[in-house]
Design a protein around this motif. Structure first.
Motif, mmCIF file in Angstrom:
data_model
loop_
_atom_site.group_PDB
_atom_site.id
_atom_site.type_symbol
_atom_site.label_atom_id
_atom_site.label_comp_id
_atom_site.label_asym_id
_atom_site.label_seq_id
_atom_site.Cartn_x
_atom_site.Cartn_y
_atom_site.Cartn_z
ATOM 1 N N GLU A 147 0.807 -1.244 0.084
ATOM 2 C CA GLU A 147 -0.035 0.049 0.033
ATOM 3 C C GLU A 147 0.811 1.333 -0.176
ATOM 4 O OE1 GLU A 147 -3.347 0.328 -0.264
ATOM 5 O OE2 GLU A 147 -3.887 -2.009 -0.146
ATOM 6 N N ASN A 148 2.069 0.993 0.200
ATOM 7 C CA ASN A 148 3.152 2.255 0.218
ATOM 8 C C ASN A 148 2.487 3.083 1.376
ATOM 9 O OD1 ASN A 148 5.262 3.972 -0.490
ATOM 10 N ND2 ASN A 148 4.225 4.981 -1.936
ATOM 11 N N SER A 149 2.453 2.376 2.520
ATOM 12 C CA SER A 149 1.731 3.299 3.668
ATOM 13 C C SER A 149 2.439 4.637 4.053
ATOM 14 C CB SER A 149 1.434 2.527 4.743
ATOM 15 O OG SER A 149 0.694 1.185 4.318
ATOM 16 N N GLY A 150 2.008 5.435 4.577
ATOM 17 C CA GLY A 150 2.820 6.650 5.317
ATOM 18 C C GLY A 150 2.481 6.688 6.855
ATOM 19 N N GLY A 151 1.835 7.615 7.420
ATOM 20 C CA GLY A 151 1.588 7.888 8.697
ATOM 21 C C GLY A 151 1.726 9.188 9.019
ATOM 22 N N SER A 199 2.289 -1.456 -5.207
ATOM 23 C CA SER A 199 1.579 -2.150 -6.311
ATOM 24 C C SER A 199 0.447 -2.919 -5.971
ATOM 25 C CB SER A 199 2.416 -3.079 -7.186
ATOM 26 O OG SER A 199 3.016 -4.286 -6.171
ATOM 27 N N GLU A 200 0.070 -2.897 -4.633
ATOM 28 C CA GLU A 200 -0.788 -3.664 -3.918
ATOM 29 C C GLU A 200 -1.318 -5.058 -4.258
ATOM 30 O OE1 GLU A 200 -4.841 -1.610 -4.168
ATOM 31 O OE2 GLU A 200 -3.722 0.208 -3.680
ATOM 32 N N GLY A 201 -0.273 -5.838 -4.477
ATOM 33 C CA GLY A 201 -0.111 -7.431 -4.824
ATOM 34 C C GLY A 201 -0.225 -7.643 -6.268
ATOM 35 N N THR A 202 -0.578 -6.864 -7.085
ATOM 36 C CA THR A 202 -1.121 -6.975 -8.481
ATOM 37 C C THR A 202 0.234 -7.317 -9.207
ATOM 38 O OG1 THR A 202 -0.623 -4.647 -9.196
ATOM 39 C CG2 THR A 202 -2.759 -5.104 -8.504
ATOM 40 N N LEU A 203 1.382 -7.170 -8.853
ATOM 41 C CA LEU A 203 2.660 -7.447 -9.784
ATOM 42 C C LEU A 203 3.478 -8.862 -9.277
ATOM 43 C CD1 LEU A 203 4.252 -4.071 -10.479
ATOM 44 C CD2 LEU A 203 2.447 -5.293 -11.768
#
Length: 268
Positions: A147-151, A199-203
């Protein structure tokens, strides 16, 4: 493919104890933290190593079965909801911190490790892993990378992609690849690490990451400032940044939010 055959094949790969297919278990993994998205998978599979992930992906690719990698399921984008059935690939058995390289300030971590546990592990060495999503105490590393999370600390430290230096990934056909690594100056060719991050698991299925660590601040303090209007508060934020003062976090709460918190917590 018949569901019973799929379940049998998954048991061959990961063992019977690591395959869930009861109605109750399937429902438990039919949704994540995103409201309104419930889709039943055909089976939930918990691999324990990268070779098992590879075997699952090869089988799924051959038989055109959708696969949904899942960690703690705390995302708000329905990224782990099994929209078209198939296999929920539960990655929580990948729960080891494999190495802490204090010379290069790099941690080698499997994707099922909870983000807070990474910080707890490196804290005695005066280090932090800066990304801190709101679910830091429950979110798995793999999910935050996908998710390339931030915070809240993103203002000062940036987001997940700034701290992922290398990955181990299983592609859709089962091939295992490695991107990046411990080297900071790794600039030849395409930056595949950043391509997979977010990439949310798509690659592909991320199984392991090399994480950049930074020194923990020598001191920290919190303060509260009260303003008459939201506009004044917003202007103060702009003035702080313009003054080249970059706090780890800044957050604005309007009056309604403050009253809601007080009604619930009674903090005074």
């Amino acid at each position: 493919m018949e569901k019973d055959q799929l379940i049998a094949e998954m048991k061959k790969i990961v063992g019977e104890e690591n395959v869930l297919h009861s109605k109750e278990a399937l429902y438990a993994y039919s949704y994540d933290a995103t409201p309104g998205h419930i889709y039943m998978p055909d089976v939930v599979v918990s691999p324990g190593n990268v070779q098992e992930v590879s075997a699952i992906m090869k089988f799924a690719n051959e038989h055109k079965i959708p696969v949904y990698p899942r960690g703690s399921g705390t995302n708000l984008s329905a990224g782990t909801a099994p929209l078209k059935g198939g296999i929920v690939l539960l990655m929580l058995r990948f729960n080891k911190i494999l190495d802490l390289d204090l010379e290069n300030l790099i941690a080698e971590v499997e994707v099922g490790v909870v983000v807070q546990d990474i910080n707890d592990y490196v804290a005695p060495h005066g280090l932090i892993y800066p990304p801190d999503p709101g679910t830091v105490k429950t979110a798995s590393l793999g999910g935050t990378i996908c998710e390339n999370s931030g915070g809240l600390r993103g203002l000062k430290y940036g987001i997940t992609k700034n701290y992922v230096q290398g990955l181990e990934v299983v592609l859709a056909n089962g091939d295992i690849i490695h991107t990046g690594g411990k080297n900071v100056k790794d600039v030849s060719g395409y930056d595949m690490t950043k391509l997979f991050t977010g990439s949310e698991g798509t690659l592909g299925i991320i199984t392991k990451a090399y994480l950049k660590l930074v020194p923990k601040p020598e001191a920290q303090a919190s303060m509260i400032a009260v303003f008459n209007t939201l506009e004044d508060a917003g202007n103060a934020v702009s003035d702080i940044i313009a003054a080249k003062i970059i706090p780890a976090t800044m957050e604005i709460l309007d009056n309604a939010s403050i009253r809601t918190v007080e009604d619930f917590m009674h903090v005074g």
